[in-house]
Scaffold this motif. Structure first.
Motif, PDB file in Angstrom:
ATOM      1  N   SER A  78      11.404   4.788   7.301  1.00 32.38           N
ATOM      2  CA  SER A  78      10.743   3.712   8.409  1.00 32.38           C
ATOM      3  C   SER A  78      11.319   4.272   9.513  1.00 32.38           C
ATOM      4  N   SER A 163       8.867  -2.090   7.481  1.00 33.38           N
ATOM      5  CA  SER A 163       7.729  -1.246   7.401  1.00 33.38           C
ATOM      6  C   SER A 163       8.005   0.051   7.078  1.00 33.38           C
ATOM      7  N   VAL A 164       7.033   0.609   6.482  1.00 34.09           N
ATOM      8  CA  VAL A 164       6.952   2.199   6.086  1.00 34.09           C
ATOM      9  C   VAL A 164       5.743   2.646   6.790  1.00 34.09           C
ATOM     10  N   PRO A 165       5.851   3.867   7.154  1.00 39.56           N
ATOM     11  CA  PRO A 165       4.493   4.345   7.881  1.00 39.56           C
ATOM     12  C   PRO A 165       3.395   4.581   6.754  1.00 39.56           C
ATOM     13  N   THR A 166       2.272   4.239   7.454  1.00 36.77           N
ATOM     14  CA  THR A 166       1.102   4.570   6.417  1.00 36.77           C
ATOM     15  C   THR A 166       0.572   5.648   6.502  1.00 36.77           C
ATOM     16  N   TYR A 246       6.294   2.147  -0.440  1.00 37.52           N
ATOM     17  CA  TYR A 246       5.298   3.044   0.266  1.00 37.52           C
ATOM     18  C   TYR A 246       3.980   2.390   0.132  1.00 37.52           C
ATOM     19  N   TYR A 247       3.450   2.024  -1.112  1.00 38.05           N
ATOM     20  CA  TYR A 247       2.081   1.715  -1.130  1.00 38.05           C
ATOM     21  C   TYR A 247       1.754   0.266  -0.223  1.00 38.05           C
ATOM     22  N   THR A 249       3.633  -0.583   2.165  1.00 40.83           N
ATOM     23  CA  THR A 249       3.891  -0.337   3.802  1.00 40.83           C
ATOM     24  C   THR A 249       4.630  -1.462   4.514  1.00 40.83           C
ATOM     25  N   TYR A 250       4.893  -2.523   3.794  1.00 43.24           N
ATOM     26  CA  TYR A 250       5.599  -3.637   4.580  1.00 43.24           C
ATOM     27  C   TYR A 250       6.317  -4.165   3.311  1.00 43.24           C
TER      28      TYR A 250
END
Lengths: 351, 251
Positions: A78, A163-166, A246-247, A249-250
């Protein structure tokens, strides 16, 4: 400790092959999305079964490791990780970039290993209890970790989420990498379960499940045996949590450490058959698509929970040992139908 | 030097001592039967020898090494196995898996399977019903499998605690035939038996216990005809006890 049976090997390859072919045959997004969640619960159920099904220790806190795995992956990739300074400063860099998008999948084994090691002291304390006390202690663990996720803002960003980058995966096949990552975790879980089940560790676990005192009487180091399996199971659970984060993303605390995810990993095991290799997978293949389909049809109502409870009651009433063991019993009865029981004299062993 | 030597061993549970100075010596390759009334401390001797109970005082030597107070796992590795009185098989596991459980401490899995194969050849019951659950066996058959399981570690000393308890005459015979055949294979056996006559008939040496001490040790055949044995076995009277306590015979 049995030899590898060709039938078992073929069955395994066919099932995994069919699961791998699924996103190519049905490429609608919503179907592959259901596939991702089905495989996630199949992996979670397999991981849970490896410990709880084999040893008889009902852990209700495994989802804590799911959450730890999710937050580990989220914090690693993130750009808004609170561990890297202000939670709201989007100018800071992540610990590691997601690269072409596949990098989070490559670090999963490390996440699994780290959480497995972390679970050892937790398991060591929890495993000082047995049976129902163990179930309650682990359930407490779930709520402790959920509270920590809400309150350790410096790590989880609290209720604001993380959040995790898309990734830039092609839109047409966006879900596929996640699908195969979940399949990978599931296959790893199955291979580990299979290996344990046909080895000394499995033998000792089954003995503990049946009668821990007798096992100790035979010199089995019961705490060590339980702890190793607990750690393996926790590591796998964390890997599934990593892919999940990761899937989506938040991630938020209430979903990362969620009693519903815990129930979703336990019910398939009871439905398919505790302590069997394929039972948890079968249970997840039946329950998750049904649940997801119902959620689509009935909207966001939580009616599916009533369905879950109904399934659980039906299992306990009709198939107390689960589908696979009950089918096995029926097959045995069919094989020996009409056979007369012959009483054999007790043999005196030769010198 | 004797194979197994207990000297003045005191042990018990909580504050009360069950064993109050037990001294006993076993020669290698013999079958020794311990008899005595309920509460004499027979099973407790076996629990001390297998490490389930630590002696409070006294020495235990096995093949020349002091082994008193060592853990069951260490004593297993040294070659002492204990077949307890109660049923100790896992009834829901297969007979074959129960047998393998006896060798769980062997690091070499291939060795464990090879030994299990050898034992199965010797006990036809295992070969015939290996995939069945142990709980489907009769009491006598279960006891045979327990003894077979004890062989997985290739023990030098086998401790059998009342192996014929609750068995009919035929099953008792099968168990004692097994004891004899194991001894003919060179193993030392310490047997605790309520059925004194039957136990002594398969043994070389008999030891009579009462009130936590060994009162009398003699050749089994002599004990069978000894009037003091009958007296002690029924609880005895103080005079006989005093004489019995002084009696020392060679094992």
């Amino acid at each position: 400790m049995t030899a590898i049976r060709p039938f078992g090997l073929v069955r395994g390859l066919v099932i995994v092959g069919a699961l791998a072919a699924f996103p190519f045959v049905f490429n609608e997004h919503w179907l592959v999305n259901i596939g991702v969640f089905t495989l996630m619960y199949a992996a979670l159920a397999t991981a849970w079964n490896m410990f709880a099904g084999y040893s008889g220790y009902i852990s209700l806190g495994h989802v804590a490791f799911f959450g730890i795995g999710a937050y580990t992956v989220a914090n690693t990739f993130s750009v808004s990780s609170p561990l890297r300074g202000s939670a709201y400063s989007f100018t800071s860099h992540a610990f590691m970039s997601i690269g072409s998008g596949y990098r989070p999948f490559y670090v999963l084994p490390l996440v699994g290993l780290a959480v497995a090691l972390l679970s050892v002291p937790i398991g060591w304390v929890a495993l000082r209890t047995r049976a129902i006390t163990f179930a309650i202690v682990t359930l407490t663990l779930l709520f402790v970790f959920q509270n920590l996720a809400f309150n350790l803002r410096g790590v989880t960003n609290g209720s604001s989420g993380l959040s995790v980058p898309t990734p830039n995966f092609p839109v047409e096949t966006y879900e596929r990498p996640f699908y195969f990552a979940m399949l990978g975790v599931l296959v790893l879980g199955l291979l580990l379960s299979w290996h344990i089940g046909r080895n000394k560790l499995g033998l000792m676990l089954f003995a503990i499940r049946e009668d821990e005192e007798k096992a100790r009487g035979l010199g089995v180091r019961t705490t060590g045996v339980k702890l190793v399996t607990f750690a393996l199971s926790a590591g796998l659970t964390a890997m599934a949590g990593g892919v999940w984060a990761y899937y989506l993303t938040y991630i938020y605390p209430q979903f990362a450490v969620d009693p519903l995810v815990m129930i979703g990993s336990v019910v398939p095991v009871f439905l398919g058959g505790r302590g069997t290799l394929w039972g948890p997978v079968l249970g997840a293949l039946i329950l998750v698509p049904a649940q997801q389909y119902m959620a689509y049809r009935l909207g966001a109502s939580e009616l599916y929970l009533v369905g879950y409870a109904a399934v659980f009651v039906v299992i306990l009433l009709v198939l107390p040992r689960g589908i696979l063991p009950s089918l096995g019993d029926a097959y045995e009865r069919w094989r020996y139908r009409g056979a007369r029981v012959t009483v054999q004299p007790e043999e005196v062993p030769a010198a | 030097m004797s194979f197994l030597r207990l000297h003045d061993v005191c042990a018990g549970y909580g504050q009360a001592d069950i064993l109050r100075g037990v001294s006993l010596e076993l020669e290698a390759g013999t079958v020794t039967c311990v008899i005595g009334p309920n509460g004499a401390g027979k099973s407790t001797v076996l629990r001390v020898l297998s490490g389930l109970l630590k002696p409070r005082v006294g020495t235990v030597e096995f093949a020349g090494d002091p082994v008193g107070g060592l853990s069951p796992a260490v004593l297993l590795r040294k070659g002492i196995v204990h077949v307890p009185q109660e049923r100790s098989l896992f009834p829901l596991m297969t007979i074959w898996d129960n047998l393998l459980m006896g060798g769980h401490s062997l690091r070499d899995g291939a060795l464990a399977r090879r030994r299990a194969g050898e034992i199965a050849e010797r006990f036809p019951l295992i070969e015939e019903r290996r995939h069945e659950r142990a709980g489907t066996l009769s009491g006598g058959q279960q006891k045979l499998i327990e003894i077979a399981r004890a062989l997985m570690l290739d023990p030098r000393l086998i401790l059998l605690d009342e192996p014929t308890m609750g068995l009919d005459a035929k099953a008792r015979h099968a168990v004692f035939e097994t004891v004899k055949s194991l001894n003919e294979g060179g193993r030392t056996i310490l047997l605790v038996e309520q059925n004194a006559r039957l136990g002594l008939s398969v043994s070389h040496v008999g030891a009579v216990m009462d009130m936590g001490v060994v009162r009398l040790v003699d050749e089994a055949s002599k004990l069978l005809g000894d009037p003091r044995v009958a007296a002690l076995y029924l609880g005895g009277n103080p005079d006989t006890r005093a004489n019995g306590g002084a009696a020392r015979a060679q094992g």
